[in-house]
Design a protein around this motif. Structure first.
Motif, PDB file in Angstrom:
ATOM      1  N   UNK A   1       0.833  -1.198   0.000  1.00  0.00           N
ATOM      2  CA  UNK A   1       0.000   0.000   0.000  1.00  0.00           C
ATOM      3  C   UNK A   1       0.869   1.249   0.000  1.00  0.00           C
ATOM      4  N   UNK A   2       1.883   1.295   0.831  1.00  0.00           N
ATOM      5  CA  UNK A   2       2.794   2.448   0.840  1.00  0.00           C
ATOM      6  C   UNK A   2       3.436   2.642  -0.535  1.00  0.00           C
ATOM      7  N   UNK A   3       3.716   1.547  -1.218  1.00  0.00           N
ATOM      8  CA  UNK A   3       4.348   1.622  -2.536  1.00  0.00           C
ATOM      9  C   UNK A   3       3.341   1.871  -3.657  1.00  0.00           C
ATOM     10  N   UNK A   4       2.058   2.020  -3.307  1.00  0.00           N
ATOM     11  CA  UNK A   4       1.031   2.312  -4.308  1.00  0.00           C
ATOM     12  C   UNK A   4       0.772   1.174  -5.268  1.00  0.00           C
ATOM     13  N   UNK A   5       0.999  -0.059  -4.831  1.00  0.00           N
ATOM     14  CA  UNK A   5       0.822  -1.223  -5.702  1.00  0.00           C
ATOM     15  C   UNK A   5      -0.593  -1.768  -5.569  1.00  0.00           C
TER      16      UNK A   5
ATOM     17  N   UNK B   1      -6.823   7.244  -6.863  1.00  0.00           N
ATOM     18  CA  UNK B   1      -5.940   8.290  -6.355  1.00  0.00           C
ATOM     19  C   UNK B   1      -5.375   7.854  -5.006  1.00  0.00           C
ATOM     20  N   UNK B   2      -4.357   8.581  -4.562  1.00  0.00           N
ATOM     21  CA  UNK B   2      -3.861   8.420  -3.211  1.00  0.00           C
ATOM     22  C   UNK B   2      -4.473   9.467  -2.305  1.00  0.00           C
ATOM     23  N   UNK B   3      -4.718   9.100  -1.068  1.00  0.00           N
ATOM     24  CA  UNK B   3      -5.248  10.021  -0.069  1.00  0.00           C
ATOM     25  C   UNK B   3      -4.386   9.940   1.184  1.00  0.00           C
ATOM     26  N   UNK B   4      -4.141  11.077   1.810  1.00  0.00           N
ATOM     27  CA  UNK B   4      -3.432  11.104   3.087  1.00  0.00           C
ATOM     28  C   UNK B   4      -4.244  11.920   4.079  1.00  0.00           C
ATOM     29  N   UNK B   5      -3.983  11.682   5.368  1.00  0.00           N
ATOM     30  CA  UNK B   5      -4.673  12.405   6.434  1.00  0.00           C
ATOM     31  C   UNK B   5      -3.722  12.626   7.589  1.00  0.00           C
TER      32      UNK B   5
ATOM     33  N   UNK C   1       2.962   6.513  -2.194  1.00  0.00           N
ATOM     34  CA  UNK C   1       3.181   7.244  -0.954  1.00  0.00           C
ATOM     35  C   UNK C   1       4.649   7.187  -0.541  1.00  0.00           C
ATOM     36  N   UNK C   2       5.285   6.063  -0.866  1.00  0.00           N
ATOM     37  CA  UNK C   2       6.666   5.810  -0.452  1.00  0.00           C
ATOM     38  C   UNK C   2       7.465   5.269  -1.633  1.00  0.00           C
ATOM     39  N   UNK C   3       8.664   5.787  -1.837  1.00  0.00           N
ATOM     40  CA  UNK C   3       9.605   5.258  -2.827  1.00  0.00           C
ATOM     41  C   UNK C   3      10.957   5.100  -2.150  1.00  0.00           C
TER      42      UNK C   3
END
Length: 377
Positions: A247-251, A299-303, A373-375
């Motif tokens: 999830x952090x890697x957007x996969x 899309x990605x979402x952050x909070x 989110x993370x690379x």
């Protein structure tokens, strides 16, 4: 009616000895964690993690027309693929949805390995067999006899070099220089204790890593050999941390960000479909003919804070209009704040757009960000 027994991987006794907690995943009895999800997640980001992925499906296609059969069956172009390379692709439905996402390795001019998600493995075998009809190719489901072990994290290359190229049980046919030079999405073939072994530089965590395919009867020996070589740098990891890592890697995960009812363009996977480089394939006409302009987009979402929206949670505008839903969400162990992937109305996908996610009946302010989110650095 009696419940159907869960399938076991060749490493189940090893996981039991390590104190794993198990879960039912796609009909398999899989280790979800060995201790702390956070510690296992951190181990992969900082050192290396050891995963049993033997629930995945392994489907071999052999024959002079194997490249053409795959060009027809999948959305990528495989006839132009070099031996020793891997490719991420999609198995599309006739109406342009995503039946599965797969990794395909070219092991010889006339030999390919397709790796399918566990939940779709049997269906993929049947579909590939049907789509290969008329081609000079044999489709072989080797899933039951194949183990898959992954080593993921920044220390993974060092651990594999120590485990597989040193001592009496090194891999024949694979030297240290060859392993060190192996690039991402490439595969090496060797011999481990008189059995074939594939070493692929692939993974699903956002970190450098390797996936090792071998006959099931050698799985426990290889797991132990990797464990001894890794020492304190290698931690056994379950499915829970694998999910937060990806999830952090957007996969994308099948059943969440990809599905039979989703067009690849919605999930950001339109680029995977080889429209320009090959001719007809299953699902092409529907893919090209679909009007996706008004469909929800990933899309990605952050909070801020610690509350995280979970899959299925509704996404709304500030004035309460429902405009999408969360597909995956968690409190990011690496970043320390909530993250999620969601499908939202296409006019609300710009980075910085402020929205609201429902978290157990309470509003959580979220904002759109670019994925991943993370690379890794």
């Amino acid at each position: 009616m009696a419940e159907q027994a869960l399938r076991s991987t060749p490493l189940e006794e090893v996981h039991q000895s390590l104190g794993a907690t198990f879960t039912d995943f796609a009909g398999w009895n899989m280790p979800v964690r060995y201790g702390s999800d956070l510690a296992e997640h951190a181990a992969v980001r900082e050192r290396a993690g050891l995963f049993d992925l033997s629930h995945m499906g392994e489907i071999h296609l052999r024959g002079p027309e194997a490249p053409n059969a795959l060009d027809h069956a999948l959305a990528g172009r495989f006839s132009a693929m070099s031996v020793g390379r891997a490719k991420y692709s999609l198995l599309l439905t006739e109406d342009g949805g995503i039946a599965d996402d797969v990794i395909t390795y070219r092991l010889a001019e006339d030999h390919f390995l397709v790796v399918a998600n566990a939940s779709n493995a049997e269906a993929d075998v049947a579909e590939l067999t049907a789509r290969a009809a008329g081609f000079d190719v044999v489709v072989d489901d080797a899933s039951a006899g194949t183990a898959l072990i992954a080593v993921q994290g920044p220390a993974s290359a060092k651990i594999l070099l120590r485990a597989l190229t040193e001592g009496e049980h090194g891999v024949a046919g694979v030297g240290a220089e060859e392993l060190e030079a192996l690039k991402n999405y490439r595969v090496l073939q060797g011999n481990y204790r008189d059995r074939d072994l594939l070493i692929a530089r692939t993974g699903y965590t956002g970190e450098d890593g390797f996936e090792l395919y071998l006959p099931a009867e050698r799985a426990a020996e290889l797991w132990q050999q990797l464990t001894e070589a890794g020492g304190q740098d290698l931690t056994p990891c379950g499915l829970a941390c694998r999910d937060t890592l990806r999830l952090e890697a957007g996969m994308p995960l099948y059943g969440h960000e990809i599905d039979r009812d989703l067009h690849p363009a919605q999930s950001g996977l339109g680029r995977v479909v080889a429209l320009k480089s090959k001719q007809d394939f299953v699902g092409r006409a529907a893919f090209e003919g679909a009007d996706t302009s008004q469909l929800p987009v990933l899309v990605g979402l952050v909070a801020d804070g610690r509350r995280a929206a979970r899959a299925g949670s509704e996404v709304r505008t500030a004035d309460g209009e429902a405009i999408g839903s969360i597909s995956s969400g968690a409190l990011s162990p690496t970043l320390g704040h909530p993250i999620a992937m969601a499908f939202v109305r296409p006019d609300l996908t710009a980075a910085g757009t402020e929205l609201i996610a429902d978290v157990r009946g309470k509003d959580l302010p979220v904002r759109v960000v670019d994925l991943p989110f993370y690379s890794r650095s």
